[in-house]
Write a protein that holds these residues in place. Sequence first.
Motif, PDB file in Angstrom:
ATOM      1  N   ARG A   1      -9.554  -8.989  -0.770  1.00 38.23           N
ATOM      2  CA  ARG A   1      -8.834  -7.784  -1.184  1.00 38.23           C
ATOM      3  C   ARG A   1      -7.808  -7.355  -0.147  1.00 38.23           C
ATOM      4  O   ARG A   1      -6.880  -6.608  -0.457  1.00 38.23           O
ATOM      5  CB  ARG A   1      -9.816  -6.652  -1.437  1.00 38.23           C
ATOM      6  CG  ARG A   1     -10.559  -6.188  -0.205  1.00 38.23           C
ATOM      7  CD  ARG A   1     -11.677  -5.209  -0.538  1.00 38.23           C
ATOM      8  NE  ARG A   1     -12.388  -4.771   0.654  1.00 38.23           N
ATOM      9  CZ  ARG A   1     -12.017  -3.733   1.396  1.00 38.23           C
ATOM     10  NH1 ARG A   1     -10.951  -3.024   1.046  1.00 38.23           N
ATOM     11  NH2 ARG A   1     -12.704  -3.393   2.455  1.00 38.23           N
ATOM     12  N   LEU A   2      -7.954  -7.828   1.106  1.00 40.81           N
ATOM     13  CA  LEU A   2      -7.004  -7.483   2.162  1.00 40.81           C
ATOM     14  C   LEU A   2      -5.825  -8.450   2.233  1.00 40.81           C
ATOM     15  O   LEU A   2      -4.854  -8.194   2.949  1.00 40.81           O
ATOM     16  CB  LEU A   2      -7.716  -7.452   3.525  1.00 40.81           C
ATOM     17  CG  LEU A   2      -8.858  -6.445   3.662  1.00 40.81           C
ATOM     18  CD1 LEU A   2      -9.542  -6.607   5.008  1.00 40.81           C
ATOM     19  CD2 LEU A   2      -8.342  -5.021   3.492  1.00 40.81           C
ATOM     20  N   TYR A   3      -5.909  -9.534   1.495  1.00 35.54           N
ATOM     21  CA  TYR A   3      -4.914 -10.598   1.613  1.00 35.54           C
ATOM     22  C   TYR A   3      -3.514 -10.116   1.249  1.00 35.54           C
ATOM     23  O   TYR A   3      -2.536 -10.410   1.940  1.00 35.54           O
ATOM     24  CB  TYR A   3      -5.328 -11.775   0.730  1.00 35.54           C
ATOM     25  CG  TYR A   3      -4.329 -12.901   0.677  1.00 35.54           C
ATOM     26  CD1 TYR A   3      -4.210 -13.797   1.738  1.00 35.54           C
ATOM     27  CD2 TYR A   3      -3.502 -13.086  -0.435  1.00 35.54           C
ATOM     28  CE1 TYR A   3      -3.305 -14.842   1.690  1.00 35.54           C
ATOM     29  CE2 TYR A   3      -2.598 -14.127  -0.485  1.00 35.54           C
ATOM     30  CZ  TYR A   3      -2.506 -15.001   0.580  1.00 35.54           C
ATOM     31  OH  TYR A   3      -1.596 -16.029   0.532  1.00 35.54           O
TER      32      TYR A   3
ATOM     33  N   LEU B   1      -0.692   1.065   1.562  1.00 38.58           N
ATOM     34  CA  LEU B   1      -1.984   0.389   1.712  1.00 38.58           C
ATOM     35  C   LEU B   1      -3.061   1.017   0.824  1.00 38.58           C
ATOM     36  O   LEU B   1      -3.744   0.299   0.085  1.00 38.58           O
ATOM     37  CB  LEU B   1      -2.419   0.365   3.173  1.00 38.58           C
ATOM     38  CG  LEU B   1      -3.730  -0.386   3.444  1.00 38.58           C
ATOM     39  CD1 LEU B   1      -3.624  -1.842   2.995  1.00 38.58           C
ATOM     40  CD2 LEU B   1      -4.096  -0.312   4.920  1.00 38.58           C
ATOM     41  N   PRO B   2      -3.258   2.359   0.856  1.00 40.25           N
ATOM     42  CA  PRO B   2      -4.262   2.926  -0.062  1.00 40.25           C
ATOM     43  C   PRO B   2      -3.934   2.649  -1.529  1.00 40.25           C
ATOM     44  O   PRO B   2      -4.833   2.389  -2.333  1.00 40.25           O
ATOM     45  CB  PRO B   2      -4.202   4.431   0.250  1.00 40.25           C
ATOM     46  CG  PRO B   2      -3.648   4.515   1.630  1.00 40.25           C
ATOM     47  CD  PRO B   2      -2.678   3.376   1.742  1.00 40.25           C
ATOM     48  N   LEU B   3      -2.628   2.691  -1.857  1.00 38.34           N
ATOM     49  CA  LEU B   3      -2.230   2.406  -3.233  1.00 38.34           C
ATOM     50  C   LEU B   3      -2.566   0.968  -3.604  1.00 38.34           C
ATOM     51  O   LEU B   3      -3.087   0.691  -4.699  1.00 38.34           O
ATOM     52  CB  LEU B   3      -0.729   2.654  -3.402  1.00 38.34           C
ATOM     53  CG  LEU B   3      -0.138   2.388  -4.794  1.00 38.34           C
ATOM     54  CD1 LEU B   3      -0.783   3.304  -5.825  1.00 38.34           C
ATOM     55  CD2 LEU B   3       1.372   2.567  -4.770  1.00 38.34           C
ATOM     56  N   SER B   4      -2.296   0.043  -2.693  1.00 37.29           N
ATOM     57  CA  SER B   4      -2.586  -1.370  -2.940  1.00 37.29           C
ATOM     58  C   SER B   4      -4.082  -1.597  -3.138  1.00 37.29           C
ATOM     59  O   SER B   4      -4.498  -2.296  -4.071  1.00 37.29           O
ATOM     60  CB  SER B   4      -2.076  -2.222  -1.771  1.00 37.29           C
ATOM     61  OG  SER B   4      -2.496  -3.562  -1.897  1.00 37.29           O
ATOM     62  N   LEU B   5      -4.896  -1.012  -2.266  1.00 40.45           N
ATOM     63  CA  LEU B   5      -6.345  -1.186  -2.384  1.00 40.45           C
ATOM     64  C   LEU B   5      -6.863  -0.565  -3.684  1.00 40.45           C
ATOM     65  O   LEU B   5      -7.754  -1.116  -4.334  1.00 40.45           O
ATOM     66  CB  LEU B   5      -7.047  -0.573  -1.173  1.00 40.45           C
ATOM     67  CG  LEU B   5      -6.794  -1.265   0.174  1.00 40.45           C
ATOM     68  CD1 LEU B   5      -7.458  -0.493   1.307  1.00 40.45           C
ATOM     69  CD2 LEU B   5      -7.295  -2.709   0.156  1.00 40.45           C
ATOM     70  N   GLY B   6      -6.299   0.590  -4.053  1.00 42.40           N
ATOM     71  CA  GLY B   6      -6.716   1.230  -5.292  1.00 42.40           C
ATOM     72  C   GLY B   6      -6.355   0.401  -6.513  1.00 42.40           C
ATOM     73  O   GLY B   6      -7.173   0.232  -7.433  1.00 42.40           O
TER      74      GLY B   6
ATOM     75  N   LEU C   1      -7.693  -3.608 -10.869  1.00 46.14           N
ATOM     76  CA  LEU C   1      -7.303  -4.874 -11.489  1.00 46.14           C
ATOM     77  C   LEU C   1      -8.200  -6.041 -11.097  1.00 46.14           C
ATOM     78  O   LEU C   1      -7.980  -7.167 -11.575  1.00 46.14           O
ATOM     79  CB  LEU C   1      -5.849  -5.202 -11.118  1.00 46.14           C
ATOM     80  CG  LEU C   1      -4.795  -4.181 -11.555  1.00 46.14           C
ATOM     81  CD1 LEU C   1      -3.421  -4.572 -11.016  1.00 46.14           C
ATOM     82  CD2 LEU C   1      -4.750  -4.087 -13.074  1.00 46.14           C
ATOM     83  N   ARG C   2      -9.201  -5.780 -10.246  1.00 43.75           N
ATOM     84  CA  ARG C   2     -10.031  -6.872  -9.727  1.00 43.75           C
ATOM     85  C   ARG C   2     -10.626  -7.748 -10.827  1.00 43.75           C
ATOM     86  O   ARG C   2     -10.661  -8.977 -10.683  1.00 43.75           O
ATOM     87  CB  ARG C   2     -11.135  -6.298  -8.838  1.00 43.75           C
ATOM     88  CG  ARG C   2     -11.858  -7.355  -7.996  1.00 43.75           C
ATOM     89  CD  ARG C   2     -12.688  -6.682  -6.929  1.00 43.75           C
ATOM     90  NE  ARG C   2     -11.830  -5.961  -5.998  1.00 43.75           N
ATOM     91  CZ  ARG C   2     -12.188  -4.865  -5.331  1.00 43.75           C
ATOM     92  NH1 ARG C   2     -13.402  -4.358  -5.506  1.00 43.75           N
ATOM     93  NH2 ARG C   2     -11.361  -4.281  -4.496  1.00 43.75           N
TER      94      ARG C   2
END
Length: 324
Positions: free
Chosen positions: A234-236, A283-288, A293-294
């Motif tokens: 998820r950090l990629y 970054l928070p938006l990307s992780l959210g 979408l995972r």
Amino acid sequence: MTTAIPGPRRKRVLVVDYSQTGQLRRVMERIVEPLRADPLVDVHVESLRPVPEYPYPWPFLRFFDAFPESAHLVPPALAPLTLKGDEDFDLVILPWQVWFLAPSLPITGFLKHPLAPRLLAGKPVVAVVACRNMWMLAFEKLKGMLAANGARLVDHVVLTDPGPTLATLFTTPVWMLSGRKKGFWGMPDAGLTTEQIDGTRRFGRALRDALAQGQEQGPGPLLAGLGAVQAQPRLYFGEKTGTRSFYLWGKLLRAAGGPGAAARKPLLALYFVFLFVLIVTLLPLSLGLQALLRPFFKQRLSRIQAQFELPSGSATDRCHLYGD
């Protein structure tokens, strides 16, 4: 007349040492303890000394002034090594750090040193990283430099800060800039825990046994089944964005002059503002978004995880053999 039976051959291990805060050195010492205790293993620790030395704690602008060269893998000058290049080692242990999503400058300096191909060509290398939590693309760069020297990467051990991702975005810079490792505002301490560091002795014990059996001569890995690495796919995507940013801004800053150049300072201040906004918004938006979408990217994330857990893997089936 009796013929003497030759005893087991002594093994020689090269350990590359560079640590600013002392954390990575503590990791290295735990791993090397079982090797040093073995009378059939000789350990040579090569300490890297950049010229000039990098400060710790870092002054604010000096800290950010290191990122253009880090991102572009520009090697710093190193004080003369104690090695001559004609030494023959059976195994190389390479502890390394992540600086600005790239291998630390001292490690880049070693891997691009004129002696590196002579020391590393054909040799099995065990890489060990201790970092915040983003290491995957830096690892790709490390692998590229190892391959350029003809080295064989047989294992990779990854030790990451156990704190929440967003908390470490604040605690780690505070640690680097002030020397304060203790957590604040309810956030955890920066860096690895004592239990994580002490637990790395299992890798040293496994390497000791592998050397005794000559397994380092095979394709590896030597540390499979010991929980060496657990990738966080998820950090990629955040790493890709950050790496591209560091590279492009680094190119601009290098055009303004070398490290310490006066023309860099206003650009560094501007970049810090840009980076801060990037961290607190994108970054928070990307992780959210990834969390939402995972399910649709499950296969791709699984492929990323499998790719970056090579060669040692995340399995733990041998931990009971080498744990305390």
